[in-house]
Design an enzyme around this catalytic site. Sequence first.
Site, PDB file in Angstrom:
ATOM      1  N   ARG A   1      -8.125  -0.457   5.762  1.00 47.50           N
ATOM      2  CA  ARG A   1      -7.353   0.594   5.075  1.00 47.50           C
ATOM      3  C   ARG A   1      -6.096   0.019   4.437  1.00 47.50           C
ATOM      4  NH1 ARG A   1      -5.484   5.461   8.344  1.00 47.50           N
ATOM      5  NH2 ARG A   1      -4.431   5.587   6.345  1.00 47.50           N
TER       6      ARG A   1
ATOM      7  N   ARG B   1       2.222  14.104  14.007  1.00 46.23           N
ATOM      8  CA  ARG B   1       2.498  13.906  12.577  1.00 46.23           C
ATOM      9  C   ARG B   1       2.347  15.167  11.725  1.00 46.23           C
ATOM     10  NH1 ARG B   1       0.133   8.240  10.518  1.00 46.23           N
ATOM     11  NH2 ARG B   1       1.946   8.228   9.183  1.00 46.23           N
TER      12      ARG B   1
ATOM     13  N   LYS C   1       0.836  -1.204   0.000  1.00 43.57           N
ATOM     14  CA  LYS C   1       0.000   0.000   0.000  1.00 43.57           C
ATOM     15  C   LYS C   1       0.865   1.246   0.000  1.00 43.57           C
ATOM     16  CE  LYS C   1      -1.526   1.555   4.158  1.00 43.57           C
ATOM     17  NZ  LYS C   1      -1.200   2.977   4.378  1.00 43.57           N
ATOM     18  N   ASN C   2       1.903   1.250   0.839  1.00 44.63           N
ATOM     19  CA  ASN C   2       2.712   2.464   0.976  1.00 44.63           C
ATOM     20  C   ASN C   2       3.640   2.705  -0.207  1.00 44.63           C
ATOM     21  OD1 ASN C   2       1.450   2.987   3.349  1.00 44.63           O
ATOM     22  ND2 ASN C   2       3.214   2.553   4.676  1.00 44.63           N
TER      23      ASN C   2
HETATM   24  C1  UD1 Z   1       5.065   6.691   6.493  1.00 42.53           C
HETATM   25  C2  UD1 Z   1       4.176   5.484   6.313  1.00 42.53           C
HETATM   26  C3  UD1 Z   1       3.714   4.964   7.675  1.00 42.53           C
HETATM   27  C4  UD1 Z   1       4.913   4.696   8.584  1.00 42.53           C
HETATM   28  C5  UD1 Z   1       5.823   5.917   8.633  1.00 42.53           C
HETATM   29  C6  UD1 Z   1       7.127   5.631   9.370  1.00 42.53           C
HETATM   30  C7  UD1 Z   1       3.146   5.945   4.173  1.00 42.53           C
HETATM   31  C8  UD1 Z   1       1.918   6.317   3.412  1.00 42.53           C
HETATM   32  N1  UD1 Z   1       3.036   5.875   5.507  1.00 42.53           N
HETATM   33  O1  UD1 Z   1       4.284   7.712   7.115  1.00 42.53           O
HETATM   34  O2  UD1 Z   1       2.982   3.757   7.466  1.00 42.53           O
HETATM   35  O3  UD1 Z   1       4.462   4.418   9.893  1.00 42.53           O
HETATM   36  O4  UD1 Z   1       6.181   6.347   7.299  1.00 42.53           O
HETATM   37  O5  UD1 Z   1       7.794   4.573   8.804  1.00 42.53           O
HETATM   38  O6  UD1 Z   1       4.173   5.670   3.604  1.00 42.53           O
HETATM   39  N2  UD1 Z   1       7.659  14.333  10.762  1.00 42.53           N
HETATM   40  C9  UD1 Z   1       7.813  15.674  11.055  1.00 42.53           C
HETATM   41  N3  UD1 Z   1       7.580  16.588  10.063  1.00 42.53           N
HETATM   42  C10 UD1 Z   1       7.204  16.219   8.801  1.00 42.53           C
HETATM   43  C11 UD1 Z   1       7.069  14.859   8.512  1.00 42.53           C
HETATM   44  C12 UD1 Z   1       7.297  13.929   9.512  1.00 42.53           C
HETATM   45  O7  UD1 Z   1       8.141  16.034  12.177  1.00 42.53           O
HETATM   46  O8  UD1 Z   1       7.012  17.103   7.959  1.00 42.53           O
HETATM   47  C13 UD1 Z   1       7.878  13.316  11.818  1.00 42.53           C
HETATM   48  C14 UD1 Z   1       6.612  12.527  12.149  1.00 42.53           C
HETATM   49  O9  UD1 Z   1       5.806  13.198  13.067  1.00 42.53           O
HETATM   50  C15 UD1 Z   1       7.188  11.247  12.705  1.00 42.53           C
HETATM   51  C16 UD1 Z   1       8.474  11.075  11.867  1.00 42.53           C
HETATM   52  O10 UD1 Z   1       8.760  12.353  11.319  1.00 42.53           O
HETATM   53  O11 UD1 Z   1       7.529  11.410  14.050  1.00 42.53           O
HETATM   54  C17 UD1 Z   1       8.376  10.058  10.740  1.00 42.53           C
HETATM   55  O12 UD1 Z   1       7.207  10.315   9.989  1.00 42.53           O
HETATM   56  P1  UD1 Z   1       7.124  10.036   8.429  1.00 42.53           P
HETATM   57  O13 UD1 Z   1       8.242   9.176   7.976  1.00 42.53           O
HETATM   58  O14 UD1 Z   1       6.923  11.339   7.726  1.00 42.53           O
HETATM   59  O15 UD1 Z   1       5.780   9.219   8.336  1.00 42.53           O
HETATM   60  P2  UD1 Z   1       4.789   9.214   7.126  1.00 42.53           P
HETATM   61  O16 UD1 Z   1       5.550   9.497   5.875  1.00 42.53           O
HETATM   62  O17 UD1 Z   1       3.607  10.059   7.442  1.00 42.53           O
END
Ligand code: UD1
Length: 430
Positions: free
Chosen positions: A408, A125, A22-23
């Site tokens: 989902r 997030r 999915k991701n």
């Molecule tokens: C993706 C995955 C999710 C997985 C996560 C971590 C998808 C669609 N989802 O989510 O299943 O659990 O990676 O492996 O691929 N952060 C910030 N600022 C930002 C972005 C992120 O502070 O702009 C922080 C987040 O709050 C979190 C960390 O970075 O603590 C990692 O998040 P991130 O890798 O961005 O997760 P997703 O991409 O949302």
Amino acid sequence: MDQFLIEGGRPLSGSVGISGAKNAALPAMAAALLTSERVTLHNVPRVRDIGTLRSLLDELGVDSSVTHEDHGNRVEIEARQLLNPVAPYELVKQMRASVLVLGPLLARFGHARVSLPGGCAIGARPINLHLKGLEALGATITMDHGYVDARADGLKGTAFYFDTVSVTGTENLMMAATLAAGETVLENAACEPEVVDLGHLLQEMGAQIEGLGTGRITIRGVARLRGARHVIIPDRIEAGTFLAAAAITGGEVTLLNVEPKHLAAVVAKLAEVGVEIDSSAPPPPGARWGTLRTRNAGPLRAADVTTQEYPGFPTDMQAQYMALMTQAEGTAVITETIFENRFLHALELARLGADITVDGRRALVRGKTPLSGANVQASDLRASASLVLAGLAAQGETVVDRVYHIDRGYERIEEKLTKLGARIKRISEG
Ligand code: UD1
């Protein structure tokens, strides 16, 4: 709202096919916005998040079609034009990954308006890094009425350092940079296989990208991208969930269509707790991916784990591992470093008889405790998977409520588990 009714206590046995990731499929669908030509994706999983992204494409005025194939679905997208650059709150709140359209829309059409995702069950997030990176590429970003409004009159290559490793953040900026003028270097980029898979699709579309799978990705912008055909990688989290399901029931299961390389951290941890996993079996003739066979060597032993970015132990396997540790001898310390509030499943597992203490980002699981069936509620996608696993190991009947979370990201999990001998039924209401 649908529920699962599980009659626990039966070891799983047999083989199960793993679906596409999915991701990896979600960013691949968003990438189709970067070209007016057709992008064809194979092995797309039949899960609800994919439908949500198709609804979003529909909102944007972009045609997509889905065809059933032997392995997953074929999704075809042709973004000839854009009728509306808005990703509305109703869709973004259902699925945060909707934010993946931001980079492509901005790069190709010069304007995107995407609702802020807001809070979610597993932590704050934010998307600040996505926005900071797009600004570095030359976008002007403003906020109003809960929406991010991003505009650019042609993006320009830049050097950008991620303060925190972000999977979708890396994907958004990588997509935006493919059509920017000049070179972009992303430092402290995510190395997840899903990011690499997106990079491969972008390369097939004509993008110039180096350093995929490392923390430093270099993208040289091109004037336009073309259509492409791409096969989505297998879902390593679905695979890990079935490995844990086999282990928690003391079963013997063969996983088909897996990429063992993507599961190294999970396989190593399961080996440490006493699960034998064999990746040497040859894949069936014509199969694109590998096979994993699993069975328990003896009683499970507790082992600590800390979630990390890839290639570390995935946060998306933490809840399932916690369920498994309730059935291991000894005490396991589980440390969650990626999300600040990702232990909601601990209290639900306790309702089934688990002995878990949560202290900030650490959870202490004392095993082995007998589990007995009860009513539990899913709070997010992976938490619901952990409750299903615990239900499979519990004596008596477990009812898992709010299984829309599991729908989902897991393709027909109850049918796959039933084929492996589990007693699990979906109860549909209304
Ligand atoms: C993706 C995955 C999710 C997985 C996560 C971590 C998808 C669609 N989802 O989510 O299943 O659990 O990676 O492996 O691929 N952060 C910030 N600022 C930002 C972005 C992120 O502070 O702009 C922080 C987040 O709050 C979190 C960390 O970075 O603590 C990692 O998040 P991130 O890798 O961005 O997760 P997703 O991409 O949302």
